[in-house]
Design an enzyme around this catalytic site. Structure first.
Site, mmCIF file in Angstrom:
data_model
loop_
_atom_site.group_PDB
_atom_site.id
_atom_site.type_symbol
_atom_site.label_atom_id
_atom_site.label_comp_id
_atom_site.label_asym_id
_atom_site.label_seq_id
_atom_site.Cartn_x
_atom_site.Cartn_y
_atom_site.Cartn_z
ATOM 1 N N HIS A 1 14.826 61.572 8.899
ATOM 2 C CA HIS A 1 15.057 62.900 9.476
ATOM 3 C C HIS A 1 16.538 63.262 9.490
ATOM 4 O O HIS A 1 17.320 62.722 10.271
ATOM 5 C CB HIS A 1 14.480 62.929 10.906
ATOM 6 C CG HIS A 1 14.665 64.239 11.598
ATOM 7 N ND1 HIS A 1 15.084 64.350 12.898
ATOM 8 C CD2 HIS A 1 14.499 65.511 11.151
ATOM 9 C CE1 HIS A 1 15.167 65.620 13.221
ATOM 10 N NE2 HIS A 1 14.813 66.347 12.186
ATOM 11 N N SER B 1 10.723 67.325 11.781
ATOM 12 C CA SER B 1 11.531 67.229 12.993
ATOM 13 C C SER B 1 10.670 67.186 14.239
ATOM 14 O O SER B 1 11.155 66.794 15.295
ATOM 15 C CB SER B 1 12.541 68.373 13.069
ATOM 16 O OG SER B 1 12.009 69.554 12.580
ATOM 17 N N ASN C 1 16.546 65.066 19.441
ATOM 18 C CA ASN C 1 15.897 66.160 20.153
ATOM 19 C C ASN C 1 15.348 65.717 21.506
ATOM 20 O O ASN C 1 15.087 66.548 22.368
ATOM 21 C CB ASN C 1 14.777 66.772 19.302
ATOM 22 C CG ASN C 1 15.364 67.639 18.206
ATOM 23 O OD1 ASN C 1 16.480 68.142 18.324
ATOM 24 N ND2 ASN C 1 14.627 67.798 17.123
ATOM 25 N N GLU D 1 17.950 60.053 11.273
ATOM 26 C CA GLU D 1 17.065 59.198 12.058
ATOM 27 C C GLU D 1 16.058 58.529 11.117
ATOM 28 O O GLU D 1 15.437 59.217 10.299
ATOM 29 C CB GLU D 1 16.312 60.036 13.096
ATOM 30 C CG GLU D 1 17.227 60.613 14.151
ATOM 31 C CD GLU D 1 16.536 61.579 15.104
ATOM 32 O OE1 GLU D 1 16.929 61.633 16.263
ATOM 33 O OE2 GLU D 1 15.603 62.292 14.684
HETATM 34 N N1 LIG Z 1 15.938 73.637 9.002
HETATM 35 C C1 LIG Z 1 16.306 72.708 9.844
HETATM 36 O O1 LIG Z 1 17.252 72.863 10.635
HETATM 37 C C2 LIG Z 1 15.583 71.373 9.829
HETATM 38 C C3 LIG Z 1 16.229 70.244 10.360
HETATM 39 C C4 LIG Z 1 15.594 69.007 10.297
HETATM 40 C C5 LIG Z 1 14.326 68.913 9.759
HETATM 41 N N2 LIG Z 1 13.715 70.033 9.277
HETATM 42 C C6 LIG Z 1 12.375 69.854 8.676
HETATM 43 O O2 LIG Z 1 12.501 69.841 7.268
HETATM 44 C C7 LIG Z 1 11.345 70.422 6.659
HETATM 45 C C8 LIG Z 1 11.769 71.569 5.790
HETATM 46 O O3 LIG Z 1 12.490 72.494 6.528
HETATM 47 P P1 LIG Z 1 13.399 73.605 5.841
HETATM 48 O O4 LIG Z 1 14.184 74.248 6.908
HETATM 49 O O5 LIG Z 1 14.079 73.053 4.661
HETATM 50 O O6 LIG Z 1 12.251 74.639 5.354
HETATM 51 P P2 LIG Z 1 12.380 75.797 4.259
HETATM 52 O O7 LIG Z 1 11.368 76.817 4.656
HETATM 53 O O8 LIG Z 1 13.787 76.207 4.081
HETATM 54 O O9 LIG Z 1 11.896 75.090 2.910
HETATM 55 C C9 LIG Z 1 10.610 74.586 2.718
HETATM 56 C C10 LIG Z 1 10.338 74.580 1.222
HETATM 57 O O10 LIG Z 1 9.124 73.861 1.014
HETATM 58 C C11 LIG Z 1 8.382 74.533 -0.005
HETATM 59 N N3 LIG Z 1 6.980 74.162 0.179
HETATM 60 C C12 LIG Z 1 6.146 74.542 1.174
HETATM 61 N N4 LIG Z 1 4.955 73.919 1.010
HETATM 62 C C13 LIG Z 1 5.054 73.124 -0.084
HETATM 63 C C14 LIG Z 1 4.181 72.212 -0.724
HETATM 64 N N5 LIG Z 1 2.954 71.997 -0.261
HETATM 65 N N6 LIG Z 1 4.622 71.555 -1.811
HETATM 66 C C15 LIG Z 1 5.861 71.757 -2.293
HETATM 67 N N7 LIG Z 1 6.730 72.606 -1.714
HETATM 68 C C16 LIG Z 1 6.342 73.280 -0.630
HETATM 69 C C17 LIG Z 1 8.673 76.001 0.200
HETATM 70 O O11 LIG Z 1 8.475 76.720 -0.999
HETATM 71 C C18 LIG Z 1 10.143 75.962 0.629
HETATM 72 O O12 LIG Z 1 11.010 76.116 -0.487
HETATM 73 C C19 LIG Z 1 10.427 70.802 7.800
HETATM 74 O O13 LIG Z 1 9.540 69.743 8.034
HETATM 75 C C20 LIG Z 1 11.396 70.952 8.974
HETATM 76 O O14 LIG Z 1 10.792 70.761 10.232
HETATM 77 C C21 LIG Z 1 14.315 71.251 9.292
#
Ligand SMILES: NC(=O)c1ccc[n+]([C@@H]2O[C@H](COP(=O)([O-])OP(=O)(O)OC[C@H]3O[C@@H](n4cnc5c(N)ncnc54)[C@H](O)[C@@H]3O)[C@@H](O)[C@H]2O)c1
Length: 503
Positions: A141, A120, A191, A153
């Site tokens: 995204h 994001s 954003n 996106e």
């Molecule tokens: N949460 C939101 O509102 C949101 C919205 C849009 C985009 N994002 C983006 O999505 C991505 C994930 O966010 P999230 O909220 O799901 O995070 P999260 O912390 O809920 O989940 C991340 C997962 O990735 C796993 N992980 C970490 N490193 C790893 C690796 N090297 N290989 C395999 N697995 C791995 C972790 O074990 C975890 O289960 C981020 O880039 C975030 O910026 C988040």
């Protein structure tokens, strides 16, 4: 098109599991991988629960839910993604782990497959920079929660192949989402476009234009935005919002359009994060008193005479005049107790000076977002307390919610909406996305009642420009400089959605 049948999802957290769910519901085979096997199990359980809810709400049949779930396969080795046509990454939001993962994925996947990131805030270009084939890397995204937020996106980095973008757009549709295409720029579309709302809300608060609950109520009631900017910040938490505001400001090399106000960081340091800390702009503790977000209780009107201009720059529109007692209108300002003006893009102080009015008797009413649903009155340092009381009661006695603010060129709602429109125009000028895509993104992801271009066209490009010019000349602040896209269309009398002529 639609050659994508197998999707690998890396990261089974909040986003990865949601992406897996919509892809499986859209008929694709999904392989879900996470460095933590426990996370995969939790992710699949969360999908099962969410699908059960959808069945309970009759949004899908039990058979459809079962089929979708059966299409998601937990895998415990990244190499198992080797036959995927697309792999979507949703791991931790840090550049190095993402780059490492993409390099590893490149060694596993066939050259024709696509690599997408759900980042994001990171640069898709920077993630792709470590890849041998950056042309197959794009951003995809989604928003949280993925099954309900129907927008995605598609981010085209400078080296991303057009076919990759087209495939992701088609796939988005297949999984029930509206895709908007954006260039790889800070904040992408949502954003970035959302900056104007919270940033201007905070600026109005920092200027002490009104208290937080009054600003929120005006934007909800008069502008029809679902949530006021300060309650929105309380919901997100300043620990999340302030770093995002500061990061976008710095990524645009300190452009004043994105400059946050200092009170946001001060409140962050003080731990006034919002709902999560029990105290933000509002008090969420058990003993907390929710301030009245609506206007004052109706009170009987005070015997008063009025005058308002019917023509010229600060004349009252008929819609506002209709809310006032016509029999109390006098034929000149000198004969009236209250002088009511409706300036556009000017504050009350400058209107008083420009029209040579008696400041003590003068008060302004928002001509753009004022209606029987709610009016905003603007006072200045010269306005007498009796004038404020009499004017307020004129409306509240008729059960019109009435909000009183201090001097602000463009009041509250017109100023915030003009900033939203102006920023969207800047984005269109830079080719970040098309007006149509920006409108859809803002409506679907931010929940504004209209997209900025639709809104701007409804108000009129000239009016939006007038407000921006008023803000710019009052504050002398670059944040309010009108976007050339807006200026040109206002001058030419064209729709704000009119595209630039390709040269
Ligand atoms: N949460 C939101 O509102 C949101 C919205 C849009 C985009 N994002 C983006 O999505 C991505 C994930 O966010 P999230 O909220 O799901 O995070 P999260 O912390 O809920 O989940 C991340 C997962 O990735 C796993 N992980 C970490 N490193 C790893 C690796 N090297 N290989 C395999 N697995 C791995 C972790 O074990 C975890 O289960 C981020 O880039 C975030 O910026 C988040």
């Amino acid at each position: 098109m639609n050659r994508i049948q197998r999707v690998g999802v890396v990261g089974a957290g909040a986003m990865g599991r949601g992406i897996a769910q919509v892809c499986a519901s859209g008929g694709l085979i999904v392989k879900l991988y996470d460095s933590s096997q426990e996370a995969v199990s939790r992710g699949i359980q969360a999908v099962r629960d969410d699908l059960a809810q959808a069945v309970a709400k009759s949004k899908m049949s039990q058979a459809q839910a079962d089929e979708a779930l059966s299409r998601i396969h937990a895998v415990n080795d990244l190499k198992a993604l080797c036959d995927c046509d697309l792999v979507v990454e949703a791991i931790v939001e840090q550049l190095e782990p993402k780059q490492r993962l993409f390099r590893e994925l490149e060694s596993i996947l066939a050259p024709g497959s696509i690599l997408a990131t759900n980042t994001s805030s990171l640069s898709v270009t920077a993630i792709a920079s470590v890849c041998e084939l950056p042309s197959r890397v794009a951003g995809w995204h989604f928003f949280n929660p993925v099954p309900r937020m129907k927008l995605v996106e598609v981010i085209q980095a400078p080296r991303t192949a057009l076919e990759v973008v087209q495939e992701l757009v088609a796939l988005s549709k297949k999984v029930g989402h509206r895709a908007v295409v954006t260039s790889d720029s800070p904040g992408f579309v949502v954003n970035h476009a959302g900056r104007a709302y919270v940033t201007e809300g905070l600026k109005l608060l920092a200027e002490r234009t009104a208290e937080h609950h009054v600003l929120d109520a005006i934007l909800r009631i008069c502008a029809g935005i679902r949530m006021g900017p300060l309650e929105l910040l309380d919901l997100t938490g300043l620990d999340v919002s302030v770093p995002v505001m500061e990061s976008i400001h710095s990524q645009y090399y300190g452009d004043d359009r994105y400059r946050p106000v200092t009170l946001a960081r001060t409140r962050l340091h003080a731990g006034l994060l919002g709902r999560k800390s029990g105290q933000g702009f509002y008090d969420y503790s058990a003993k907390g008193v929710t301030p009245k977000s609506e206007s004052e209780q109706p009170l009987p009107s005070i015997e008063t005479t009025l005058w308002w201009p019917t023509q010229g720059p600060a004349s009252l529109p008929d819609s506002i005049a209709a809310l006032l007692p016509a029999d109390k209108r006098r034929s000149s300002p000198a004969e009236a107790d209250v002088i009511m003006v409706a300036p556009i893009g000017q504050d009350l102080s400058s209107t008083i000076v420009a029209l040579g009015l008696d400041g003590a008797k003068a008060i302004a009413v928002d001509p753009i977002f004022g209606s029987a649903a709610g009016v905003t009155l603007m006072v200045c340092p010269a306005t007498a307390a009796e004038t404020v009381e009499a004017a307020r009661r004129l409306f509240t006695s008729r059960s019109v919610p009435t909000f009183v603010i201090s001097d602000s060129p463009g009041f509250v709602a017109p100023r915030v909406v003009a900033c939203i429109v102006n920023l969207a125009c800047e984005m269109a000028q830079q080719g970040i996305s098309s007006p149509d895509d920006i409108d859809s993104a803002v409506r679907l992801a931010l929940g504004y009642p209209s997209g900025p271009f639709e809104w701007g066209d409804r108000l009129g490009a000239r009016l939006v420009l007038e407000i921006m010019q008023g803000l710019y000349s009052t504050f002398g602040d670059q944040r309010y400089r009108p976007a050339p896209w807006l200026i040109r269309r206002a001058r030419l009398g064209l729709s704000l959605s009119a595209a630039d002529r390709k040269v």
